[in-house]
Design a protein around this motif. Structure first.
Motif, PDB file in Angstrom:
ATOM      1  N   PHE A  44       6.922 -12.258  11.357  1.00 22.59           N
ATOM      2  CA  PHE A  44       7.765 -12.084  12.540  1.00 22.59           C
ATOM      3  C   PHE A  44       7.738 -10.644  13.045  1.00 22.59           C
ATOM      4  O   PHE A  44       8.570 -10.238  13.848  1.00 22.59           O
ATOM      5  CB  PHE A  44       9.206 -12.494  12.206  1.00 22.59           C
ATOM      6  N   GLY A  45       6.788  -9.847  12.565  1.00 23.52           N
ATOM      7  CA  GLY A  45       6.705  -8.452  12.972  1.00 23.52           C
ATOM      8  C   GLY A  45       7.222  -7.532  11.878  1.00 23.52           C
ATOM      9  O   GLY A  45       7.463  -7.946  10.747  1.00 23.52           O
ATOM     10  N   ALA A  46       7.400  -6.259  12.215  1.00 24.28           N
ATOM     11  CA  ALA A  46       7.888  -5.272  11.251  1.00 24.28           C
ATOM     12  C   ALA A  46       9.413  -5.335  11.187  1.00 24.28           C
ATOM     13  O   ALA A  46      10.089  -5.268  12.217  1.00 24.28           O
ATOM     14  CB  ALA A  46       7.431  -3.884  11.665  1.00 24.28           C
ATOM     15  N   LEU A  47       9.960  -5.456   9.968  1.00 26.27           N
ATOM     16  CA  LEU A  47      11.409  -5.558   9.785  1.00 26.27           C
ATOM     17  C   LEU A  47      11.891  -4.457   8.849  1.00 26.27           C
ATOM     18  O   LEU A  47      11.146  -3.978   7.997  1.00 26.27           O
ATOM     19  CB  LEU A  47      11.784  -6.930   9.216  1.00 26.27           C
ATOM     20  N   LYS A  79      11.267   1.729  -0.359  1.00 25.44           N
ATOM     21  CA  LYS A  79      11.661   3.115  -0.130  1.00 25.44           C
ATOM     22  C   LYS A  79      12.074   3.301   1.325  1.00 25.44           C
ATOM     23  O   LYS A  79      11.666   2.545   2.208  1.00 25.44           O
ATOM     24  CB  LYS A  79      10.509   4.053  -0.499  1.00 25.44           C
ATOM     25  N   SER A  80      12.862   4.312   1.570  1.00 25.44           N
ATOM     26  CA  SER A  80      13.459   4.502   2.898  1.00 25.44           C
ATOM     27  C   SER A  80      12.423   4.723   3.993  1.00 25.44           C
ATOM     28  O   SER A  80      12.675   4.438   5.162  1.00 25.44           O
ATOM     29  CB  SER A  80      14.435   5.682   2.869  1.00 25.44           C
ATOM     30  N   ASP A  81      11.237   5.228   3.620  1.00 24.89           N
ATOM     31  CA  ASP A  81      10.218   5.504   4.631  1.00 24.89           C
ATOM     32  C   ASP A  81       9.140   4.422   4.685  1.00 24.89           C
ATOM     33  O   ASP A  81       8.110   4.602   5.338  1.00 24.89           O
ATOM     34  CB  ASP A  81       9.573   6.869   4.383  1.00 24.89           C
ATOM     35  N   GLU A  82       9.351   3.287   3.996  1.00 25.58           N
ATOM     36  CA  GLU A  82       8.366   2.212   4.002  1.00 25.58           C
ATOM     37  C   GLU A  82       8.684   1.168   5.068  1.00 25.58           C
ATOM     38  O   GLU A  82       9.846   0.960   5.426  1.00 25.58           O
ATOM     39  CB  GLU A  82       8.288   1.539   2.618  1.00 25.58           C
ATOM     40  N   THR A  83       7.637   0.506   5.551  1.00 20.94           N
ATOM     41  CA  THR A  83       7.755  -0.542   6.569  1.00 20.94           C
ATOM     42  C   THR A  83       7.359  -1.879   5.964  1.00 20.94           C
ATOM     43  O   THR A  83       6.382  -1.959   5.211  1.00 20.94           O
ATOM     44  CB  THR A  83       6.846  -0.241   7.774  1.00 20.94           C
ATOM     45  N   VAL A  84       8.113  -2.915   6.315  1.00 22.71           N
ATOM     46  CA  VAL A  84       7.805  -4.265   5.840  1.00 22.71           C
ATOM     47  C   VAL A  84       7.210  -5.069   6.981  1.00 22.71           C
ATOM     48  O   VAL A  84       7.877  -5.283   8.010  1.00 22.71           O
ATOM     49  CB  VAL A  84       9.071  -4.968   5.304  1.00 22.71           C
ATOM     50  N   ASN A 119       0.860  -1.176   0.000  1.00 22.76           N
ATOM     51  CA  ASN A 119       0.000   0.000   0.000  1.00 22.76           C
ATOM     52  C   ASN A 119       0.900   1.232   0.000  1.00 22.76           C
ATOM     53  O   ASN A 119       1.547   1.535   1.010  1.00 22.76           O
ATOM     54  CB  ASN A 119      -0.918   0.001   1.229  1.00 22.76           C
ATOM     55  N   ALA A 120       0.987   1.905  -1.145  1.00 23.99           N
ATOM     56  CA  ALA A 120       1.894   3.044  -1.290  1.00 23.99           C
ATOM     57  C   ALA A 120       1.501   4.197  -0.374  1.00 23.99           C
ATOM     58  O   ALA A 120       2.368   4.909   0.155  1.00 23.99           O
ATOM     59  CB  ALA A 120       1.919   3.502  -2.744  1.00 23.99           C
ATOM     60  N   ASP A 121       0.192   4.408  -0.168  1.00 18.32           N
ATOM     61  CA  ASP A 121      -0.262   5.510   0.680  1.00 18.32           C
ATOM     62  C   ASP A 121       0.135   5.298   2.142  1.00 18.32           C
ATOM     63  O   ASP A 121       0.557   6.231   2.828  1.00 18.32           O
ATOM     64  CB  ASP A 121      -1.778   5.669   0.579  1.00 18.32           C
ATOM     65  N   LEU A 122      -0.030   4.075   2.597  1.00 19.60           N
ATOM     66  CA  LEU A 122       0.330   3.761   3.985  1.00 19.60           C
ATOM     67  C   LEU A 122       1.810   3.439   4.147  1.00 19.60           C
ATOM     68  O   LEU A 122       2.291   3.250   5.262  1.00 19.60           O
ATOM     69  CB  LEU A 122      -0.499   2.574   4.484  1.00 19.60           C
ATOM     70  N   LYS A 123       2.514   3.315   3.020  1.00 21.94           N
ATOM     71  CA  LYS A 123       3.944   3.004   3.011  1.00 21.94           C
ATOM     72  C   LYS A 123       4.204   1.675   3.714  1.00 21.94           C
ATOM     73  O   LYS A 123       5.088   1.550   4.557  1.00 21.94           O
ATOM     74  CB  LYS A 123       4.751   4.128   3.667  1.00 21.94           C
ATOM     75  N   LEU A 124       3.384   0.677   3.351  1.00 20.48           N
ATOM     76  CA  LEU A 124       3.433  -0.634   3.994  1.00 20.48           C
ATOM     77  C   LEU A 124       3.564  -1.754   2.973  1.00 20.48           C
ATOM     78  O   LEU A 124       2.982  -1.692   1.883  1.00 20.48           O
ATOM     79  CB  LEU A 124       2.162  -0.887   4.806  1.00 20.48           C
ATOM     80  N   TRP A 125       4.311  -2.787   3.353  1.00 19.01           N
ATOM     81  CA  TRP A 125       4.373  -4.049   2.624  1.00 19.01           C
ATOM     82  C   TRP A 125       3.956  -5.165   3.582  1.00 19.01           C
ATOM     83  O   TRP A 125       4.168  -5.073   4.788  1.00 19.01           O
ATOM     84  CB  TRP A 125       5.790  -4.362   2.180  1.00 19.01           C
ATOM     85  N   TRP A 126       3.384  -6.229   3.034  1.00 21.50           N
ATOM     86  CA  TRP A 126       3.207  -7.490   3.760  1.00 21.50           C
ATOM     87  C   TRP A 126       3.888  -8.572   2.936  1.00 21.50           C
ATOM     88  O   TRP A 126       3.537  -8.784   1.777  1.00 21.50           O
ATOM     89  CB  TRP A 126       1.726  -7.829   3.969  1.00 21.50           C
TER      90      TRP A 126
END
Length: 284
Positions: free
Chosen positions: A202-205, A193-198, A153-160
């Protein structure tokens, strides 16, 4: 296993449901308590039983949020291959869990296969509801299992990315293909991207874990390939590469627990064995 909940104004998206009915029900009650009576979707990210057998635990907790005339299973979502494999395997998985953990652990657990199926390899979750248009998905073959779902989700800057990225000293290849894993991690490293969270099982990495995972699988694959071309057998390679496990482990996070070290060695040896069999047909 982690269960991820994505809240939106109109509905909830729950990624994975746990390994048993009891786990799913506990999660469902906690979600219902926090987020109320919103409609929901449970997204099974891969066909492994620990990700999907908790589906049934959500049924009674969220039954009053299902639209009249709609089946509960229509609120369960998966890729086509995942749904097919769940249908074929889940009854046997429950029997195996019962034998291994005891009947009480799996009491009430039954196979609930998603009726809402993602039929294309890529797309967005707007096929479920307009709330999810901005969630893009991709189904990967042989990444960590027969089918693994990745979301962005590019807007939320999130990956799963599920279990394809791990915060372990020795990451586990599971049933995946090493070349697919290396390619995926390389693309993820390039695209993140540098501001994105994966988000993972196992949690956010962060990006550093991508580098560590990628470096490990590249090193082991390369070492196995060179060993094959030099004429070493599977047993010889496992012995040689396992004896030098510190070369593959993360030097920044030395592990002092003997049990964890033993588990890391077992995972490492299984990885070598899997990579050997995947690489052997391509050796000169």
């Amino acid at each position: 296993m982690s269960i991820v909940v994505v809240d939106s104004p109109k509905a909830l998206l729950v990624i994975d449901s746990g390994a048993t009915a009891a786990v799913g029900e506990s999660a469902a009650k906690a979600i219902r308590s926090k987020f109320g009576t919103k409609p929901f979707w449970v997204l099974n990210s891969q066909p492994k039983p620990e990700h999907v057998l908790g589906n049934v635990g959500f049924r009674n907790v969220f039954k009053d949020t299902v639209v009249s005339g709609e089946s509960f299973a229509n609120r369960l979502v998966a890729g086509k291959r995942t749904a097919d494999l769940m249908k074929a395997r889940c009854p046997t998985c429950i029997e195996n869990f019962s034998e291994r953990m005891g009947g009480d652990s799996v009491k009430g657990t039954e196979s609930l296969v998603p009726e809402r199926v993602l039929k294309t390899q890529t797309g967005h979750l707007g096929v479920l509801q307009s709330d999810w248009v901005k969630w893009k998905y991709r189904l990967h073959k042989d990444l960590e299992t027969e089918e693994a779902l990745v979301l962005r989700n590019a807007d939320l800057k999130l990956w799963w990315v599920g279990s394809a990225l791990q915060n372990r000293d020795i990451p586990d290849l599971y049933d995946g293909n090493v070349i697919d894993r290396v390619n995926f991690l390389g693309r993820l490293k390039t695209q993140l991207k540098s501001d994105e969270t994966v988000l993972t099982s196992f949690g956010a990495l962060d990006a550093e874990w991508i580098d560590r995972n990628l470096h490990y699988f590249v090193q082991v694959h390369q070492t196995v390939l060179y060993g094959l071309e030099a004429g070493f057998s599977e047993v010889e390679l496992i012995e040689q590469i396992s004896a030098d496990i510190t070369r593959f482990k993360n030097p920044v996070l030395p592990e002092t627990d003997p049990r964890a070290n033993a588990q890391a060695l077992e995972t490492h040896q299984l990885n070598i064995q899997r990579i050997f069999h995947q690489t052997e047909p391509f050796a000169f």
